[in-house]
Design a protein around this motif. Structure first.
Motif: not given
Length: 444
Positions: A307-308, A311, A346, A349
């Motif tokens: 997710r980093h 996103s 992050s 998302v």
């Protein structure tokens, strides 16, 4: 599950869907509307010579669950003067603050108390997302961007036969909400084109929403697409063959068209910045292909790392471009700025993961579903723990970005405030989705 499929999927009817609905539609926006505004009450250092609203009253450091480690890892400010130094010349700061255009302060949303207290429904507390309210909501402007975005999608050929889904997703509304520093539809459309081109990579290549997904070929397709993002220059004998492949692929046509359009309003450095962020996202897409071909269910630490990289950061990288100024590359690349910027990405998302929990298949990966699997908890508990993760990221951003704003350039202060406004606009988009909430609005 891709963004377009999340936006247009039917909402499940069950307790989880009701909880997510309450969470997103909760009118509380406990985050301060303006990141750089001075909180109510006298300043411990006395009145500012330039008036209020320019220097934030800082928390003692990162706050929230797990941030004791963050205090240790946060790099110390360099002991020098100038950009992002430990001290800044007072005259420069005050004059720049007076001249710098500011994001208008967002009005608190309905029911805003500033306390972050959870609303109560039937005696059962609902977790509260720590996030600021949206700065502005101009439905007509968002609709104009949506109309023009759908026309462009038809021109480049992405989402054939699915343009109604593109329109109902309300991406123009997202861009309007998230970029409150401009009301120019051309500039907003430039960002919307970039966003839709980015997401079309996922929908065409990764998730198979538009065409058959071929995980075993994903690396090859992404590599060729990347030759458009970072233009490959082949010897004359072979260059036409690559160009023929690119022109035959609507995703690559959309990527090229959107970046060429962005170059009309952004500097070379700003466009290069987006190209770099897209390259990182492509790495994350390859990670998804590994999960798909091997049947892996990633552990939470790996999915959060994913997710980093995957996103809303590429969209957020355009904040200064759309607003008509440029954050110096030296500051954008500073590890401390990068840290808070990607944390905000992050967090946004994770909101999308919460949104999709009531819509996606239980086999799809998202933060709350992986928490439920890994920790053996109920879906409600997984949602609550996901909210805590989101809030930790947001509170850390709030504290560390405010600290960076004290000694950074006026452009950095404006950019960090713009990121804060972006998170509020994104949350509002997810909260006000007409398709999801059944309100009949044009949003997603």
């Amino acid at each position: 599950m891709s963004l377009i499929s999340r936006m247009s999927a039917a909402t499940a009817v069950h307790e989880t869907a009701e909880l997510v609905d309450l969470l997103l539609r909760d009118p509380h926006r406990p985050g301060r509307p303006d990141l750089l505004a001075v909180p109510d009450g006298p300043s411990p250092t006395g009145p500012s010579p330039t008036g209020p609203q320019t220097v934030p009253l800082l928390p003692p450091g990162p706050i929230g669950i797990g941030t004791s480690a963050a205090r240790i890892l946060l790099p110390e400010a360099p002991r020098r003067t100038g950009t992002l130094a430990g001290t800044a010349p007072a005259a420069r700061v005050s004059s720049s603050a007076r001249a710098m255009p500011r994001i208008p302060t967002a009005p608190p949303g309905p029911g805003y108390t500033g306390s972050g207290a959870a609303p109560v429904d039937g005696g059962s507390p609902v977790p509260v997302l720590y996030c600021p309210p949206a700065v502005r909501d101009d439905p007509a402007l968002g609709e104009e961007v949506d109309d023009r975005l759908v026309e462009w999608a038809a021109e480049v050929g992405v989402y054939p036969g699915q343009l109604d889904r593109v329109r109902s997703a309300g991406f123009g509304r997202l861009i309007m909400l998230a970029h409150p520093e401009t009301s120019d539809p051309d500039r907003l459309l430039a960002a919307a084109k970039c966003a839709l081109a980015e997401w079309s990579v996922d929908d065409h290549y990764v998730d198979g929403e538009v065409e058959e997904a071929r995980p075993e070929l994903l690396g090859q397709r992404l590599a060729i697409a990347h030759s458009v993002i970072d233009q490959a220059h082949l010897p004359l004998k072979y260059a036409p063959q690559l160009e023929e492949v690119v022109r035959a692929d609507p995703v690559m046509v959309a990527l090229r068209s959107s970046l060429d359009n962005l170059a009309k309003i952004g500097s070379h450095a700003q466009v290069r910045r987006l190209r770099h962020e897209l390259g990182i996202m492509f790495v994350a897409y390859n990670q998804e292909a590994v999960w798909a071909t091997t049947g892996q269910r990633p552990p939470m630490w790996e999915f959060l790392m994913h997710r980093h990289e995957n996103s809303f950061v590429p969209c957020m990288a355009l904040i200064d471009t759309l607003a008509g100024y440029e954050l110096p590359q030296e500051e954008f690349a500073d590890p401390r700025v990068r840290r808070v910027f990607t944390m905000a990405g992050s967090a946004t998302v994770i909101v999308n993961d919460l949104y999709s929990m009531a819509k996606e298949d239980p086999s799809d990966f998202s933060v709350p579903r992986l928490i439920a699997t890994e920790e053996g908890c109920s879906e409600r508990e997984a949602i609550e723990r996901t909210v805590l993760l989101h809030d930790e990221l947001m509170r850390t951003y709030e504290a560390e970005a405010a600290a960076l704003a004290l000694t950074g350039s006026p452009e950095l202060r404006r950019f960090l405030a713009g990121v804060w406004a972006w998170t509020g606009g994104s949350r509002e988009w997810h909260a006000s989705s007409g398709r999801y909430h059944g309100t009949g609005t044009s949003a997603s």
